[in-house]
Design a protein around this motif. Structure first.
Motif, short mmCIF file in Angstrom:
data_model
loop_
_atom_site.label_atom_id
_atom_site.label_comp_id
_atom_site.label_asym_id
_atom_site.label_seq_id
_atom_site.Cartn_x
_atom_site.Cartn_y
_atom_site.Cartn_z
N SER A 159 0.89 -1.32 -0.01
CA SER A 159 0.12 -0.08 0.15
C SER A 159 0.88 1.27 -0.03
N LEU A 160 1.91 1.22 0.75
CA LEU A 160 2.69 2.17 0.72
C LEU A 160 3.38 2.74 -0.31
N GLU A 161 3.60 1.77 -1.08
CA GLU A 161 4.41 1.64 -2.57
C GLU A 161 3.63 2.34 -3.58
N LYS A 162 2.28 1.97 -3.27
CA LYS A 162 1.09 2.37 -4.22
C LYS A 162 0.79 4.00 -4.01
N VAL A 163 1.00 4.40 -2.83
CA VAL A 163 0.69 5.88 -2.29
C VAL A 163 1.67 6.53 -2.95
N VAL A 164 3.12 6.13 -3.30
CA VAL A 164 3.99 7.19 -3.79
C VAL A 164 4.24 6.90 -5.48
N SER A 165 3.40 5.95 -5.80
CA SER A 165 3.50 5.36 -7.29
C SER A 165 3.25 6.53 -8.20
N PRO A 166 2.55 7.66 -8.08
CA PRO A 166 2.15 8.66 -8.83
C PRO A 166 3.70 9.39 -9.18
N LEU A 167 4.61 9.33 -8.17
CA LEU A 167 5.96 9.72 -8.36
C LEU A 167 6.89 9.17 -9.33
N GLU A 168 6.09 8.12 -10.04
CA GLU A 168 6.93 7.43 -11.16
C GLU A 168 6.36 8.05 -12.39
N GLN A 169 5.49 8.78 -12.43
CA GLN A 169 5.11 9.51 -13.74
C GLN A 169 5.74 10.82 -13.80
N GLU A 170 5.95 11.07 -15.10
CA GLU A 170 6.93 12.09 -15.70
C GLU A 170 5.91 13.44 -15.17
N GLY A 171 6.84 14.25 -14.55
CA GLY A 171 6.40 15.37 -13.99
C GLY A 171 5.66 15.59 -12.79
N ILE A 172 5.75 14.31 -12.16
CA ILE A 172 5.15 14.48 -10.64
C ILE A 172 6.27 13.95 -9.73
N THR A 173 6.83 15.09 -8.92
CA THR A 173 8.19 15.09 -8.50
C THR A 173 7.99 15.12 -6.90
N ASP A 174 7.04 15.12 -6.28
CA ASP A 174 6.97 15.29 -4.68
C ASP A 174 5.67 14.61 -4.35
N PHE A 175 5.58 14.11 -3.06
CA PHE A 175 4.49 13.68 -2.17
C PHE A 175 4.72 14.08 -0.90
N GLY A 176 3.63 15.14 -0.10
CA GLY A 176 3.90 15.61 1.02
C GLY A 176 2.61 15.33 1.97
N VAL A 177 2.91 15.49 3.20
CA VAL A 177 1.70 15.36 4.14
C VAL A 177 1.90 16.57 4.92
N MET A 178 0.63 17.40 5.17
CA MET A 178 0.60 18.55 6.15
C MET A 178 -0.51 18.36 7.11
N MET A 179 -0.08 18.99 8.26
CA MET A 179 -0.97 19.05 9.46
C MET A 179 -1.14 20.59 10.08
N LEU A 180 -2.29 20.80 10.19
CA LEU A 180 -2.11 22.38 10.60
C LEU A 180 -1.48 23.28 9.84
N GLU A 181 -1.46 22.93 8.72
CA GLU A 181 -0.85 24.23 7.52
C GLU A 181 0.46 23.90 7.48
N ARG A 182 1.25 22.78 8.27
CA ARG A 182 2.66 22.64 8.31
C ARG A 182 3.19 21.38 7.56
N LEU A 183 4.00 21.43 6.82
CA LEU A 183 4.52 20.22 6.17
C LEU A 183 5.45 19.29 7.20
N VAL A 184 4.80 18.09 7.34
CA VAL A 184 5.43 17.36 8.20
C VAL A 184 5.95 15.95 7.43
N LEU A 185 5.99 15.85 6.18
CA LEU A 185 6.50 14.87 5.51
C LEU A 185 6.72 15.17 4.27
#
Length: 321
Positions: A160-186
């Motif tokens: 499941s984790l592998e699939k969460v970041v799988s869009p990053l394998e597409q051309e032009g999609i470079t980052d995945f992030g998680v935010m909490m309370l408007e703060r980037l935590v991952l």
């Protein structure tokens, strides 16, 4: 009688391909389902039958970006003691702690462990009570919560984790992030996808070839953060490589000029495996023998600096309960 536990967070996919705040549903839908599968499987691994977790679409959209609000609701049995403090043998891992175990917040957890392993299998895992010692090599080890090891060994969690970041394998999609309370935590970049692959689980893999040779490599992009790879070109193809020459990295830390376009003469180890039904290749710069300036001066700078100001991202707001 039940109690509900809620934890709000927001996930973002970003990159040049998303500058118009649009994302192909064929990339987004599997990734969203994978987020639900990841959190549900992690909850089952850690809490068993004492808590249930489901993810729902809240069907609201944020102005100025592509986003879907999701609500992950964790139903907790009210008679269990110390639900939120985590004290006691029967305590339930609440929503925030669950996200910490996965690595969505806190910089550790499963994602932190996989970043340290850099696609390698542990030499040994020794568990003592609530702490597990993961031996990355014969001389390097890391201590993690024993629940993180349970997630590491879960095929559903890892897939499941592998699939969460799988869009990053597409051309032009470079980052995945998680935010909490408007703060980037991952923040996860496209050059880290290999480290989060499910094929690095504790399963037997057939080594097809393992060779070390002298290579001249030109740097296309690089990162000095632990767990990241450098994108290099050998005159034929572009690929990512780990850098294990600590002495060379120390020189850079000490101020030696180094950047995109530079050329390295290296000892390059390349390992090819058949793993989980897939062919997997890994390249490691074992030693830097010589460092040269760019072959052509005044190379066009296509670095990603300031890219976030030049394009918008696609975001997904979630609430974990």
């Amino acid at each position: 009688m039940e109690m509900n536990n809620h934890q709000q967070f927001y996930v973002v996919y970003d990159g040049p391909a998303l500058k118009d705040h649009r994302m192909d549903v064929r990339d987004l839908a599997p990734a969203l389902i994978a987020i639900a599968d990841l959190l549900t499987a992690a909850n089952e691994e850690i809490n068993g039958k004492t808590a249930k977790l489901r993810v729902h679409v809240n069907a609201s959209f944020k102005a100025g970006s592509f986003g879907i609000d999701l609500v992950a609701t964790q139903h907790l049995l009210s008679q269990i003691k110390d639900i939120f403090s985590g004290n006691g043998a029967s305590a339930v891992c609440n929503g925030y702690t669950l996200m910490t175990m996965v690595g969505f917040v806190g910089g550790g957890g499963l994602i932190g462990l996989l970043r340290r392993l850099k696609g390698r299998r542990p030499v040994q895992i020794r568990q003592t009570g609530k702490v597990a010692t993961v031996h990355i090599s014969q001389t390097e080890s890391i201590e993690v919560d024993s629940r993180v090891v349970k997630l590491y060994r879960s095929s559903i969690v890892r897939t499941s984790l592998e699939k969460v970041v799988s869009p990053l394998e597409q051309e032009g999609i470079t980052d995945f992030g998680v935010m909490m309370l408007e703060r980037l935590v991952l923040e996860i970049h496209d050059d880290e996808v290999g480290s989060l692959s499910a094929v690095t689980m504790d399963t037997a893999a057939e080594v097809v070839s393992d060779t070390t040779s002298h290579k001249m490599l030109q740097i296309e992009s690089l990162a000095f953060k632990d767990g990241s790879t450098w994108r290099v070109h050998d005159g034929i193809a572009t690929f990512h490589a780990w850098v294990d020459d600590r002495a060379f990295l120390k020189k850079i830390d000490a101020g030696e000029r180094f950047g995109k376009g530079d050329v390295l003469l290296v000892d390059l180890r390349q390992v090819q495996r058949i793993d989980g039904g897939r062919l997997n290749s890994e390249s490691t710069i074992v030693k830097v023998l010589e460092h040269r300036q760019p072959l052509q001066q005044n190379l066009p700078d296509k670095a990603y600096a300031g890219a976030n100001e030049e394009h918008g991202g696609s975001g997904v707001a979630l609430s974990l309960a």
